[in-house]
Design a protein around this motif. Sequence first.
Motif, PDB file in Angstrom:
ATOM      1  N   ILE A   1     -45.294 -42.073 -70.201  1.00  0.00           N
ATOM      2  CA  ILE A   1     -45.087 -43.406 -70.789  1.00  0.00           C
ATOM      3  C   ILE A   1     -46.278 -44.311 -70.500  1.00  0.00           C
ATOM      4  O   ILE A   1     -46.765 -45.021 -71.390  1.00  0.00           O
ATOM      5  CB  ILE A   1     -43.769 -44.033 -70.282  1.00  0.00           C
TER       6      ILE A   1
ATOM      7  N   THR B   1     -49.401 -43.004 -72.595  1.00  0.00           N
ATOM      8  CA  THR B   1     -49.254 -43.287 -74.025  1.00  0.00           C
ATOM      9  C   THR B   1     -49.202 -44.792 -74.290  1.00  0.00           C
ATOM     10  O   THR B   1     -49.668 -45.250 -75.336  1.00  0.00           O
ATOM     11  CB  THR B   1     -48.023 -42.583 -74.629  1.00  0.00           C
ATOM     12  N   GLY B   2     -48.666 -45.550 -73.354  1.00  0.00           N
ATOM     13  CA  GLY B   2     -48.665 -47.009 -73.490  1.00  0.00           C
ATOM     14  C   GLY B   2     -50.072 -47.578 -73.465  1.00  0.00           C
ATOM     15  O   GLY B   2     -50.407 -48.473 -74.261  1.00  0.00           O
TER      16      GLY B   2
ATOM     17  N   THR C   1     -51.734 -46.659 -76.757  1.00  0.00           N
ATOM     18  CA  THR C   1     -51.180 -47.510 -77.810  1.00  0.00           C
ATOM     19  C   THR C   1     -51.770 -48.917 -77.735  1.00  0.00           C
ATOM     20  O   THR C   1     -52.152 -49.492 -78.764  1.00  0.00           O
ATOM     21  CB  THR C   1     -49.639 -47.562 -77.711  1.00  0.00           C
TER      22      THR C   1
ATOM     23  N   ALA D   1     -47.611 -44.468 -82.860  1.00  0.00           N
ATOM     24  CA  ALA D   1     -47.685 -44.572 -81.404  1.00  0.00           C
ATOM     25  C   ALA D   1     -46.565 -45.462 -80.860  1.00  0.00           C
ATOM     26  O   ALA D   1     -45.911 -45.122 -79.866  1.00  0.00           O
ATOM     27  CB  ALA D   1     -49.050 -45.112 -80.993  1.00  0.00           C
TER      28      ALA D   1
ATOM     29  N   ASN E   1     -43.068 -43.632 -81.202  1.00  0.00           N
ATOM     30  CA  ASN E   1     -42.843 -42.633 -80.165  1.00  0.00           C
ATOM     31  C   ASN E   1     -42.711 -43.266 -78.780  1.00  0.00           C
ATOM     32  O   ASN E   1     -41.909 -42.821 -77.964  1.00  0.00           O
ATOM     33  CB  ASN E   1     -43.952 -41.577 -80.171  1.00  0.00           C
ATOM     34  N   LEU E   2     -43.475 -44.307 -78.519  1.00  0.00           N
ATOM     35  CA  LEU E   2     -43.402 -44.975 -77.216  1.00  0.00           C
ATOM     36  C   LEU E   2     -42.039 -45.637 -77.014  1.00  0.00           C
ATOM     37  O   LEU E   2     -41.426 -45.505 -75.955  1.00  0.00           O
ATOM     38  CB  LEU E   2     -44.524 -46.002 -77.092  1.00  0.00           C
TER      39      LEU E   2
ATOM     40  N   ARG F   1     -39.452 -42.942 -76.450  1.00  0.00           N
ATOM     41  CA  ARG F   1     -39.594 -42.330 -75.129  1.00  0.00           C
ATOM     42  C   ARG F   1     -39.150 -43.256 -74.001  1.00  0.00           C
ATOM     43  O   ARG F   1     -38.715 -42.795 -72.944  1.00  0.00           O
ATOM     44  CB  ARG F   1     -41.054 -41.932 -74.920  1.00  0.00           C
ATOM     45  N   ALA F   2     -39.240 -44.554 -74.206  1.00  0.00           N
ATOM     46  CA  ALA F   2     -38.966 -45.518 -73.137  1.00  0.00           C
ATOM     47  C   ALA F   2     -37.556 -45.402 -72.581  1.00  0.00           C
ATOM     48  O   ALA F   2     -37.341 -45.633 -71.391  1.00  0.00           O
ATOM     49  CB  ALA F   2     -39.223 -46.938 -73.631  1.00  0.00           C
TER      50      ALA F   2
END
Length: 164
Positions: A74, A77-78, A81, A110, A113-114, A117-118
């Motif tokens: 996370i 990818t954060g 993003t 992005a 998906n973020l 996923r969170a």
Amino acid sequence: MSDRPRRSRTRTARLAIAATAVALAAGDLACKAVAEQKLTGGRSVHLGLLDLRLGYNSGAAFSLGAGLPSWVVIAVTGLITAGVAVFAWRAATDAPWPLLVGLSAVLAGAVGNLVDRAGDGLVIDYLHTGWWPTFNLADVFITLGAATVALAVLRSPPARDSGA
């Protein structure tokens, strides 16, 4: 000469990037919710070249980093993003529209998906080909957006040297 037209174009471009990214990310999240609701219990829908089949991915693209703690995936990818968002925000001042459209799509994927996923560290995947890892609409946005960015960059005229 007034700087007003440039500011207006920048404001319009930034609004378009944000609105497009939000709309596409919302569409992605809605599709994921429907897939999770309708494809439970191993149910699959055959659509020819593509099947709808529920899967969960704890990693990034192609399950890279699947063994890492979810907070690491996370966080990484954060950061990526956020980097794309900052780049798109800055590019809005003078980038051509195809580049901005591509960046909007990458950002939307992005973010989709973020956000997915969170909640539990997993991303819902539901598009299955049999010969490619299962993926989702956000992945399509990222791929097509990156291709659009690449084509826009390749088609843009070379930068002029302001030279000394």
